[in-house]
Design a protein around this motif. Structure first.
Motif, PDB file in Angstrom:
ATOM      1  N   SER A  48       0.826  -1.207   0.000  1.00  0.00           N
ATOM      2  CA  SER A  48       0.000   0.000   0.000  1.00  0.00           C
ATOM      3  C   SER A  48       0.858   1.253   0.000  1.00  0.00           C
ATOM      4  CB  SER A  48      -0.931  -0.002   1.219  1.00  0.00           C
ATOM      5  OG  SER A  48      -0.200   0.110   2.433  1.00  0.00           O
ATOM      6  N   LEU A  49       2.029   1.202   0.660  1.00  0.00           N
ATOM      7  CA  LEU A  49       2.959   2.329   0.636  1.00  0.00           C
ATOM      8  C   LEU A  49       3.369   2.633  -0.804  1.00  0.00           C
ATOM      9  CD1 LEU A  49       6.083   2.779   2.928  1.00  0.00           C
ATOM     10  CD2 LEU A  49       6.196   3.235   0.507  1.00  0.00           C
ATOM     11  N   VAL A  50       3.833   1.614  -1.523  1.00  0.00           N
ATOM     12  CA  VAL A  50       4.268   1.798  -2.907  1.00  0.00           C
ATOM     13  C   VAL A  50       3.103   2.279  -3.782  1.00  0.00           C
ATOM     14  CG1 VAL A  50       5.196   0.633  -4.948  1.00  0.00           C
ATOM     15  CG2 VAL A  50       6.087   0.076  -2.678  1.00  0.00           C
ATOM     16  N   LEU A  51       1.922   1.664  -3.595  1.00  0.00           N
ATOM     17  CA  LEU A  51       0.765   2.006  -4.407  1.00  0.00           C
ATOM     18  C   LEU A  51       0.365   3.463  -4.240  1.00  0.00           C
ATOM     19  CD1 LEU A  51      -1.675   1.289  -6.195  1.00  0.00           C
ATOM     20  CD2 LEU A  51      -2.867   0.555  -4.116  1.00  0.00           C
ATOM     21  N   PHE A  52       0.272   3.941  -2.984  1.00  0.00           N
ATOM     22  CA  PHE A  52      -0.217   5.292  -2.764  1.00  0.00           C
ATOM     23  C   PHE A  52       0.830   6.352  -3.091  1.00  0.00           C
ATOM     24  CE2 PHE A  52      -3.530   3.083  -0.428  1.00  0.00           C
ATOM     25  CZ  PHE A  52      -4.649   3.815  -0.808  1.00  0.00           C
ATOM     26  N   VAL A  53       2.110   6.024  -2.957  1.00  0.00           N
ATOM     27  CA  VAL A  53       3.141   6.960  -3.415  1.00  0.00           C
ATOM     28  C   VAL A  53       3.035   7.118  -4.929  1.00  0.00           C
ATOM     29  CG1 VAL A  53       5.620   7.302  -3.737  1.00  0.00           C
ATOM     30  CG2 VAL A  53       4.738   6.599  -1.509  1.00  0.00           C
ATOM     31  N   LEU A  54       2.875   6.023  -5.644  1.00  0.00           N
ATOM     32  CA  LEU A  54       2.729   6.089  -7.103  1.00  0.00           C
ATOM     33  C   LEU A  54       1.453   6.833  -7.504  1.00  0.00           C
ATOM     34  CD1 LEU A  54       3.868   2.487  -8.154  1.00  0.00           C
ATOM     35  CD2 LEU A  54       5.146   4.638  -8.358  1.00  0.00           C
ATOM     36  N   LEU A  55       0.365   6.604  -6.768  1.00  0.00           N
ATOM     37  CA  LEU A  55      -0.882   7.308  -7.067  1.00  0.00           C
ATOM     38  C   LEU A  55      -0.742   8.808  -6.841  1.00  0.00           C
ATOM     39  CD1 LEU A  55      -3.608   4.912  -5.575  1.00  0.00           C
ATOM     40  CD2 LEU A  55      -3.233   5.477  -7.979  1.00  0.00           C
ATOM     41  N   GLN A  56      -0.038   9.197  -5.775  1.00  0.00           N
ATOM     42  CA  GLN A  56       0.157  10.618  -5.498  1.00  0.00           C
ATOM     43  C   GLN A  56       1.049  11.260  -6.566  1.00  0.00           C
ATOM     44  OE1 GLN A  56      -1.346  12.500  -3.474  1.00  0.00           O
ATOM     45  NE2 GLN A  56      -2.014  11.340  -1.677  1.00  0.00           N
ATOM     46  N   GLY A  68       1.790  15.402  -1.511  1.00  0.00           N
ATOM     47  CA  GLY A  68       1.165  14.096  -1.661  1.00  0.00           C
ATOM     48  C   GLY A  68       2.127  12.929  -1.516  1.00  0.00           C
ATOM     49  N   PRO A  69       3.190  12.863  -2.332  1.00  0.00           N
ATOM     50  CA  PRO A  69       4.133  11.742  -2.200  1.00  0.00           C
ATOM     51  C   PRO A  69       4.800  11.676  -0.833  1.00  0.00           C
ATOM     52  CG  PRO A  69       4.420  12.842  -4.321  1.00  0.00           C
ATOM     53  CD  PRO A  69       3.486  13.689  -3.521  1.00  0.00           C
ATOM     54  N   ILE A  70       5.106  12.847  -0.234  1.00  0.00           N
ATOM     55  CA  ILE A  70       5.753  12.850   1.083  1.00  0.00           C
ATOM     56  C   ILE A  70       4.814  12.294   2.148  1.00  0.00           C
ATOM     57  CG2 ILE A  70       6.651  14.328   2.920  1.00  0.00           C
ATOM     58  CD1 ILE A  70       7.820  16.125   0.762  1.00  0.00           C
ATOM     59  N   LEU A  71       3.550  12.740   2.140  1.00  0.00           N
ATOM     60  CA  LEU A  71       2.577  12.237   3.113  1.00  0.00           C
ATOM     61  C   LEU A  71       2.331  10.742   2.918  1.00  0.00           C
ATOM     62  CD1 LEU A  71      -0.109  15.067   3.303  1.00  0.00           C
ATOM     63  CD2 LEU A  71       1.545  14.422   5.046  1.00  0.00           C
ATOM     64  N   ALA A  72       2.178  10.321   1.666  1.00  0.00           N
ATOM     65  CA  ALA A  72       1.930   8.904   1.391  1.00  0.00           C
ATOM     66  C   ALA A  72       3.108   8.055   1.855  1.00  0.00           C
ATOM     67  CB  ALA A  72       1.672   8.700  -0.103  1.00  0.00           C
ATOM     68  N   GLY A  73       4.328   8.515   1.599  1.00  0.00           N
ATOM     69  CA  GLY A  73       5.498   7.759   2.027  1.00  0.00           C
ATOM     70  C   GLY A  73       5.642   7.717   3.534  1.00  0.00           C
ATOM     71  N   ALA A 105      -5.361  -1.407   8.219  1.00  0.00           N
ATOM     72  CA  ALA A 105      -6.657  -0.915   7.757  1.00  0.00           C
ATOM     73  C   ALA A 105      -6.810   0.584   8.009  1.00  0.00           C
ATOM     74  CB  ALA A 105      -7.782  -1.690   8.445  1.00  0.00           C
ATOM     75  N   ILE A 106      -6.370   1.055   9.189  1.00  0.00           N
ATOM     76  CA  ILE A 106      -6.482   2.473   9.524  1.00  0.00           C
ATOM     77  C   ILE A 106      -5.595   3.316   8.617  1.00  0.00           C
ATOM     78  CG2 ILE A 106      -6.028   4.192  11.319  1.00  0.00           C
ATOM     79  CD1 ILE A 106      -6.809   2.060  13.370  1.00  0.00           C
ATOM     80  N   ILE A 107      -4.345   2.874   8.403  1.00  0.00           N
ATOM     81  CA  ILE A 107      -3.437   3.604   7.518  1.00  0.00           C
ATOM     82  C   ILE A 107      -3.990   3.653   6.104  1.00  0.00           C
ATOM     83  CG2 ILE A 107      -1.139   3.591   6.467  1.00  0.00           C
ATOM     84  CD1 ILE A 107      -1.145   4.555   9.330  1.00  0.00           C
ATOM     85  N   LEU A 108      -4.594   2.563   5.650  1.00  0.00           N
ATOM     86  CA  LEU A 108      -5.186   2.528   4.320  1.00  0.00           C
ATOM     87  C   LEU A 108      -6.298   3.570   4.189  1.00  0.00           C
ATOM     88  CD1 LEU A 108      -5.393   1.138   1.553  1.00  0.00           C
ATOM     89  CD2 LEU A 108      -7.004  -0.480   2.578  1.00  0.00           C
ATOM     90  N   ILE A 154      -6.311   6.903   1.668  1.00  0.00           N
ATOM     91  CA  ILE A 154      -7.416   7.217   0.750  1.00  0.00           C
ATOM     92  C   ILE A 154      -7.923   8.632   0.997  1.00  0.00           C
ATOM     93  CG2 ILE A 154      -9.778   6.612   0.111  1.00  0.00           C
ATOM     94  CD1 ILE A 154      -9.085   3.703   0.709  1.00  0.00           C
ATOM     95  N   LEU A 155      -8.026   9.008   2.287  1.00  0.00           N
ATOM     96  CA  LEU A 155      -8.476  10.351   2.638  1.00  0.00           C
ATOM     97  C   LEU A 155      -7.527  11.413   2.091  1.00  0.00           C
ATOM     98  CD1 LEU A 155     -10.339  12.274   4.176  1.00  0.00           C
ATOM     99  CD2 LEU A 155      -8.952  11.871   6.211  1.00  0.00           C
ATOM    100  N   PHE A 156      -6.203  11.210   2.251  1.00  0.00           N
ATOM    101  CA  PHE A 156      -5.226  12.156   1.713  1.00  0.00           C
ATOM    102  C   PHE A 156      -5.348  12.279   0.199  1.00  0.00           C
ATOM    103  CE2 PHE A 156      -2.089  11.542   5.460  1.00  0.00           C
ATOM    104  CZ  PHE A 156      -2.675  12.605   6.121  1.00  0.00           C
ATOM    105  N   LEU A 157      -5.549  11.158  -0.474  1.00  0.00           N
ATOM    106  CA  LEU A 157      -5.649  11.165  -1.933  1.00  0.00           C
ATOM    107  C   LEU A 157      -6.864  11.969  -2.388  1.00  0.00           C
ATOM    108  CD1 LEU A 157      -4.196   9.870  -4.397  1.00  0.00           C
ATOM    109  CD2 LEU A 157      -5.922   8.068  -4.311  1.00  0.00           C
TER     110      LEU A 157
END
Length: 297
Positions: free
Chosen positions: A200-208, A246-251, A269-272, A276-279
């Protein structure tokens, strides 16, 4: 013979659910009010949907807690004892099972919840004990604790009718067999949570990164990044710095989640949910600035 929680017993034991539901009403109501006010004034940032989403998170967690507690417990099916927790169920053939009364404050006391629910005098799921072993636990109330072991499976039961259950177990011996199977299960859960957190870390950094690049050419050099509760802008940042958020927060959140995920899958689950909220939040910021072009530099 059985003892399994009904819907009303689950509601009674999980009193904290009502508190979570009441707390969630504030951001939901505030979000609806802000959303309706912002719709009539196009120059205001619409933070209403974000607040509604924030309020729905504890609502979802509350229903999950109730679901995780419902129909948990134990029952005798012929000569097999079935201890049911979420997400695990263990079956113990009575002819091969040994047991002993144990103290909840001694070596068989609960040290850490690995997977399940723990609220007040109610615990269900997989727990690590003070002696370093792992066990499937169903505890409700202030009843005696019965430890049952069979071929590497260890279960702790403390509930109404537990003394009657003990009469069906057989020989009551102080020593219990090893817990290799439950140790392996807890290890797999911890590793699974860690892998999920890293992915999820890799996924959300890439999404950001993808989101920032998608909107970069449409954004002004000076972007609005902060608003009052009434939706009026009162803070700005450069486009370059805003796109880095975005990338900094996601990472950062991903690293925190990966480090804590071995303690409980709920952390993942909470971090996920936060990711999503940050995105969603940053997407709203980009859309607002792309439409309005922000304040003049």
């Amino acid at each position: 013979m059985s003892y399994e929680l009904s819907f009303f017993q689950a509601l009674k034991l999980n009193a904290g659910v009502w508190i979570m539901l009441l707390v969630s009403l504030l951001p939901i109501v505030l979000g609806i009010v802000m959303w309706r006010r912002s719709r009539s004034q196009s120059n205001r940032f619409n933070a209403g949907p974000i607040l509604i989403f924030v309020g729905l998170i504890p609502v979802g967690i509350s229903f999950w807690i109730l679901f995780a507690s419902l129909h948990t417990g134990w029952r005798l099916s012929g000569t097999t004892l079935i201890v049911k927790t979420r997400p695990q169920t263990v079956e113990l053939p009575l002819s091969k099972t040994t047991g002993a009364w144990v103290s909840p404050s001694g070596s068989y006391g609960l040290a850490m919840r690995l997977n399940g629910t723990s609220i007040g005098q109610f615990q269900t799921g997989l727990f690590r004990l003070n002696n370093g072993k792992s066990a499937i636990v169903f505890h409700e109330g202030t009843h005696p604790w019965l430890a049952l072991s069979q071929d590497g499976k260890l279960a702790l039961i403390s509930s109404p009718n537990v003394k009657t259950l003990a009469n069906h177990v057989g020989a009551m011996v102080p020593s219990l067999s090893s817990t290799a199977s439950t140790r392996l299960t807890s290890f797999r859960i911890a590793v699974g949570s860690l892998i999920a957190s890293v992915l999820s870390l890799v996924l959300f950094v890439l999404l950001q990164v993808w989101l920032s690049r998608r909107y970069e050419s449409f954004l002004p050099e000076k972007m609005t990044t902060h608003w009052c509760l009434d939706g009026q802008a009162n803070g700005w940042m450069s486009r370059k710095n805003t796109l880095r958020i975005g990338p900094i927060l996601a990472g950062s959140m991903g690293l925190i989640g990966a480090g804590l995920s071995v303690l409980s899958w709920m952390v993942t689950a909470i971090i996920l949910a936060v990711q999503i909220l940050f995105l969603i939040l940053l997407r709203q910021v980009y859309i607002y600035n792309a439409d309005k072009r922000g304040p003049s530099a």
